[in-house]
Design a protein around this motif. Structure first.
Motif, PDB file in Angstrom:
ATOM      1  N   GLU A   1      -9.691  -3.023   5.339  1.00  0.00           N
ATOM      2  CA  GLU A   1      -9.798  -1.734   4.660  1.00  0.00           C
ATOM      3  C   GLU A   1      -8.440  -1.361   4.062  1.00  0.00           C
ATOM      4  OE1 GLU A   1     -11.455   1.374   6.989  1.00  0.00           O
ATOM      5  OE2 GLU A   1     -13.175   0.174   7.661  1.00  0.00           O
ATOM      6  N   PHE A   2      -8.476  -0.931   2.817  1.00  0.00           N
ATOM      7  CA  PHE A   2      -7.262  -0.472   2.147  1.00  0.00           C
ATOM      8  C   PHE A   2      -7.448   0.989   1.780  1.00  0.00           C
ATOM      9  CE2 PHE A   2      -7.557  -5.041   1.220  1.00  0.00           C
ATOM     10  CZ  PHE A   2      -6.326  -5.468   1.684  1.00  0.00           C
ATOM     11  N   PRO A   3      -7.024   1.879   2.655  1.00  0.00           N
ATOM     12  CA  PRO A   3      -7.194   3.302   2.355  1.00  0.00           C
ATOM     13  C   PRO A   3      -6.457   3.679   1.078  1.00  0.00           C
ATOM     14  CG  PRO A   3      -5.647   2.984   4.165  1.00  0.00           C
ATOM     15  CD  PRO A   3      -6.266   1.648   3.899  1.00  0.00           C
ATOM     16  N   VAL A   4      -7.057   4.576   0.313  1.00  0.00           N
ATOM     17  CA  VAL A   4      -6.443   5.018  -0.931  1.00  0.00           C
ATOM     18  C   VAL A   4      -5.156   5.764  -0.621  1.00  0.00           C
ATOM     19  CG1 VAL A   4      -6.712   6.476  -2.970  1.00  0.00           C
ATOM     20  CG2 VAL A   4      -8.668   5.177  -2.098  1.00  0.00           C
ATOM     21  N   SER A   5      -4.073   5.310  -1.203  1.00  0.00           N
ATOM     22  CA  SER A   5      -2.784   5.953  -0.956  1.00  0.00           C
ATOM     23  C   SER A   5      -2.723   7.293  -1.675  1.00  0.00           C
ATOM     24  CB  SER A   5      -1.639   5.066  -1.461  1.00  0.00           C
ATOM     25  OG  SER A   5      -1.650   3.819  -0.830  1.00  0.00           O
ATOM     26  N   PRO A   6      -2.287   8.329  -0.986  1.00  0.00           N
ATOM     27  CA  PRO A   6      -2.101   9.607  -1.689  1.00  0.00           C
ATOM     28  C   PRO A   6      -0.964   9.471  -2.693  1.00  0.00           C
ATOM     29  CG  PRO A   6      -1.130   9.700   0.507  1.00  0.00           C
ATOM     30  CD  PRO A   6      -1.868   8.397   0.426  1.00  0.00           C
ATOM     31  N   LYS A   7      -0.963  10.361  -3.646  1.00  0.00           N
ATOM     32  CA  LYS A   7       0.126  10.322  -4.613  1.00  0.00           C
ATOM     33  C   LYS A   7       1.442  10.644  -3.904  1.00  0.00           C
ATOM     34  CE  LYS A   7      -2.506  11.366  -8.761  1.00  0.00           C
ATOM     35  NZ  LYS A   7      -2.669  12.231  -9.946  1.00  0.00           N
TER      36      LYS A   7
ATOM     37  N   GLU B   1       9.519   9.192  -0.055  1.00  0.00           N
ATOM     38  CA  GLU B   1       9.379   7.895   0.595  1.00  0.00           C
ATOM     39  C   GLU B   1       9.191   6.804  -0.457  1.00  0.00           C
ATOM     40  OE1 GLU B   1       6.064   8.315   3.202  1.00  0.00           O
ATOM     41  OE2 GLU B   1       7.155   9.534   4.667  1.00  0.00           O
ATOM     42  N   GLN B   2       9.349   5.580  -0.031  1.00  0.00           N
ATOM     43  CA  GLN B   2       9.151   4.452  -0.934  1.00  0.00           C
ATOM     44  C   GLN B   2       7.693   4.405  -1.386  1.00  0.00           C
ATOM     45  OE1 GLN B   2      11.258   0.874   0.053  1.00  0.00           O
ATOM     46  NE2 GLN B   2       9.569  -0.423  -0.591  1.00  0.00           N
ATOM     47  N   VAL B   3       7.484   4.164  -2.668  1.00  0.00           N
ATOM     48  CA  VAL B   3       6.140   4.174  -3.253  1.00  0.00           C
ATOM     49  C   VAL B   3       5.602   2.744  -3.326  1.00  0.00           C
ATOM     50  CG1 VAL B   3       4.739   4.827  -5.235  1.00  0.00           C
ATOM     51  CG2 VAL B   3       6.746   6.208  -4.615  1.00  0.00           C
ATOM     52  N   PRO B   4       4.491   2.450  -2.665  1.00  0.00           N
ATOM     53  CA  PRO B   4       3.908   1.104  -2.749  1.00  0.00           C
ATOM     54  C   PRO B   4       3.381   0.823  -4.150  1.00  0.00           C
ATOM     55  CG  PRO B   4       2.997   2.361  -0.895  1.00  0.00           C
ATOM     56  CD  PRO B   4       3.736   3.326  -1.762  1.00  0.00           C
ATOM     57  N   ALA B   5       3.459  -0.426  -4.567  1.00  0.00           N
ATOM     58  CA  ALA B   5       2.950  -0.813  -5.880  1.00  0.00           C
ATOM     59  C   ALA B   5       1.467  -0.498  -6.014  1.00  0.00           C
ATOM     60  CB  ALA B   5       3.204  -2.300  -6.111  1.00  0.00           C
ATOM     61  N   ILE B   6       0.706  -0.713  -4.938  1.00  0.00           N
ATOM     62  CA  ILE B   6      -0.732  -0.489  -5.000  1.00  0.00           C
ATOM     63  C   ILE B   6      -1.061   0.966  -5.275  1.00  0.00           C
ATOM     64  CG2 ILE B   6      -0.978  -0.135  -2.507  1.00  0.00           C
ATOM     65  CD1 ILE B   6      -3.454  -2.014  -4.796  1.00  0.00           C
ATOM     66  N   SER B   7      -0.233   1.880  -4.786  1.00  0.00           N
ATOM     67  CA  SER B   7      -0.465   3.307  -5.019  1.00  0.00           C
ATOM     68  C   SER B   7      -0.317   3.635  -6.500  1.00  0.00           C
ATOM     69  CB  SER B   7       0.521   4.143  -4.195  1.00  0.00           C
ATOM     70  OG  SER B   7       0.392   5.517  -4.512  1.00  0.00           O
ATOM     71  N   ALA B   8       0.753   3.139  -7.110  1.00  0.00           N
ATOM     72  CA  ALA B   8       0.971   3.396  -8.539  1.00  0.00           C
ATOM     73  C   ALA B   8      -0.158   2.818  -9.371  1.00  0.00           C
ATOM     74  CB  ALA B   8       2.310   2.810  -8.968  1.00  0.00           C
ATOM     75  N   LEU B   9      -0.564   1.581  -9.062  1.00  0.00           N
ATOM     76  CA  LEU B   9      -1.617   0.940  -9.842  1.00  0.00           C
ATOM     77  C   LEU B   9      -2.968   1.618  -9.631  1.00  0.00           C
ATOM     78  CD1 LEU B   9      -0.724  -2.842  -9.419  1.00  0.00           C
ATOM     79  CD2 LEU B   9      -0.542  -1.457 -11.496  1.00  0.00           C
TER      80      LEU B   9
END
Length: 461
Positions: free
Chosen positions: A177-183, A228-236
């Motif tokens: 499961e890959f929970p949707v990262s909040p902005k 905090e550091q922003v994961p690439a998956i969150s931006a995409l």
């Protein structure tokens, strides 16, 4: 234990070796989320991934790992260098008819004469990768390929290990499961050299009024600082979810993600036919359907924007008539409406001349007057003198080609460079004789909005 099983090949040393072989194998995998597959590579291939989806959603590409890297810091020869290296790899390809064509994905810097400065220090003039694991979703069908480029006598053993790794990545993408990262939480938005930008617009306008150029595109940038550091998956995830009408892309290198959602195709090649798009002249979207229509009509009738658009049409049509045959260009533009902005848009279609490839067209088309100016050589000199920043891959060609010669490049506007707890965003506009610096400044905020919103920022400019 997760193990990285692919090794990057340095194209400068390996491409062209007589004993090099390019193996590929394709399997059907049913339904799989492309972003989940992208994220499956995070632990072992964090800096070796790319993402692409075309504007009409008929093609999605995800690359994980590096079977080969093609890069160069050459100036005008950079297109030829990448093209030649890729053709040499293609000649070594061993595939069955059922296997899909391997792809090469990457981009060029906007201007090699000023490249590699500031936040773009680790990005060469051109950077392309052939992925070890390639997910392709085309017209609803999902396939994953393994690509291996090797001169090793034990290639069968290498390929078996890659099959195991492919299955591991697929399992992660399908099961975990890959929970949707909040902005992300934005702590600060910093405008970089705002006064220098306004001064540059005034100076460019004066030069154009004196007849030194017809149009010059001046860009600027802002910085976002995050808690905090922003994961690439969150931006995409957020940019692809919010900008459905655009090309969506992401390219990772050295802990950076260059990503965005651009409305502008530079060139597409499909079975010998070439397609381009003239996109220049813009206005905001309306708050209601009636206001939106009125703004669109205003844009279609605006002399300044029509003039700016015509520079692009003239340049692209000249290139197509030189490198293609049977060129088709509508006489008047229509509207391209995306979430935050409306553009004037004119499609161009041609049949390619024999011996011409996609890199020939990219070289001839970049930079279009929409991102450089007119005349091109004069505009580029003015940009170098007055803009005061390294655009890096912003406003430059980004895209893919395959071993059959098909491919597509977009112009990397509406884009940003993500770097841990920071992001650098870029936007610009075409300056002509009657441009007003404050209006140009306000227009850049509209163009910042797609990436700014995806990263949790709000307009306050």
């Amino acid at each position: 234990m997760n193990r990285k099983l692919t090794a990057t090949r340095d194209a400068k040393k390996d491409v062209g070796q007589k004993d090099i072989r390019f193996f590929t194998e394709t399997i059907d995998v049913g339904r799989i989320s492309p972003l989940a597959f992208f994220e499956a590579g995070d632990s072992c291939y964090k800096n070796e991934r790319f993402y692409w989806q075309n504007a009409d959603k008929t093609l999605t590409l995800v690359g994980i790992g590096h079977a080969a890297v093609l890069s160069t810091n050459h100036g005008e020869d950079r297109y030829t260098s990448i093209s030649t290296s890729w053709k040499q790899l293609c000649e070594a390809l061993i595939k069955e008819e059922k296997d899909m064509e391997p792809v090469l994905f990457g981009g060029f810097s906007f201007d090699p004469e000023v490249g590699g400065k500031e936040e773009w220090e680790s990005f060469p003039s051109s950077y392309f990768v052939a992925p070890s694991f390639q997910l392709t979703i085309r017209d609803g069908k999902t396939m994953i390929a393994i690509n291996l480029i090797t001169d090793s006598a034990s290639s069968a053993e290498e390929f078996d290990k890659l099959r195991e790794e492919r299955d591991r990545l697929i399992h992660i993408a399908q099961v975990e499961e890959f929970p949707v990262s909040p902005k992300p939480e934005v702590l600060q938005i910093v405008e970089r050299k705002k006064e220098d930008y306004l001064k540059a617009v005034s100076q460019v306008t004066e030069r154009i009024q004196k007849g030194e150029a017809k149009k010059v595109v001046i860009a600027r940038s802002i910085d976002l600082h995050f808690k905090e550091q922003v994961p690439a998956i969150s931006a995409l995830h957020h940019i692809t979810n919010e900008q459905q009408e655009s090309y969506q892309f992401g390219l990772q290198k050295d802990d950076h993600l260059f990503f965005g959602a651009t409305p502008e195709r530079l060139i597409q090649i499909e079975k010998g036919k070439a397609f381009s798009a003239c996109v220049a002249g813009s206005i905001r979207r309306g708050k209601s359907a009636i206001e939106d229509r009125q703004l669109g009509e205003e844009l279609l009738g605006d002399r300044k924007n029509r003039e700016e658009h015509q520079y692009v049409v003239s340049m692209i049509s000249t290139v197509f008539k030189a490198l293609c045959k049977s060129v088709s260009i509508p006489k008047t533009p229509k509207l391209m409406k995306i979430r935050d902005i409306q553009h004037l848009y004119t499609p161009v279609v041609g049949e390619m001349e024999k011996g011409i490839d996609i890199f020939d067209l990219v070289k001839a088309l970049h930079p279009t007057p929409a991102l450089g100016g007119s005349p091109t050589d004069v505009a580029m000199e003015v940009i170098r003198e007055l803009e005061g920043m390294d655009r890096g891959y912003y406003a430059a060609p980004i895209g893919w080609t395959d071993t059959a010669g098909n491919g597509e490049f977009a112009v990397a506007i509406r884009s940003g460079l993500l770097d841990g707890k920071r992001a650098h965003l870029y936007a610009g506009g075409g300056i002509v004789a009657d441009s007003e610096k404050e209006k140009e400044y306000e227009e850049t905020w509209v163009k910042f909005r797609p990436v700014l919103r995806a990263l949790g920022g709000k307009l306050n400019g």
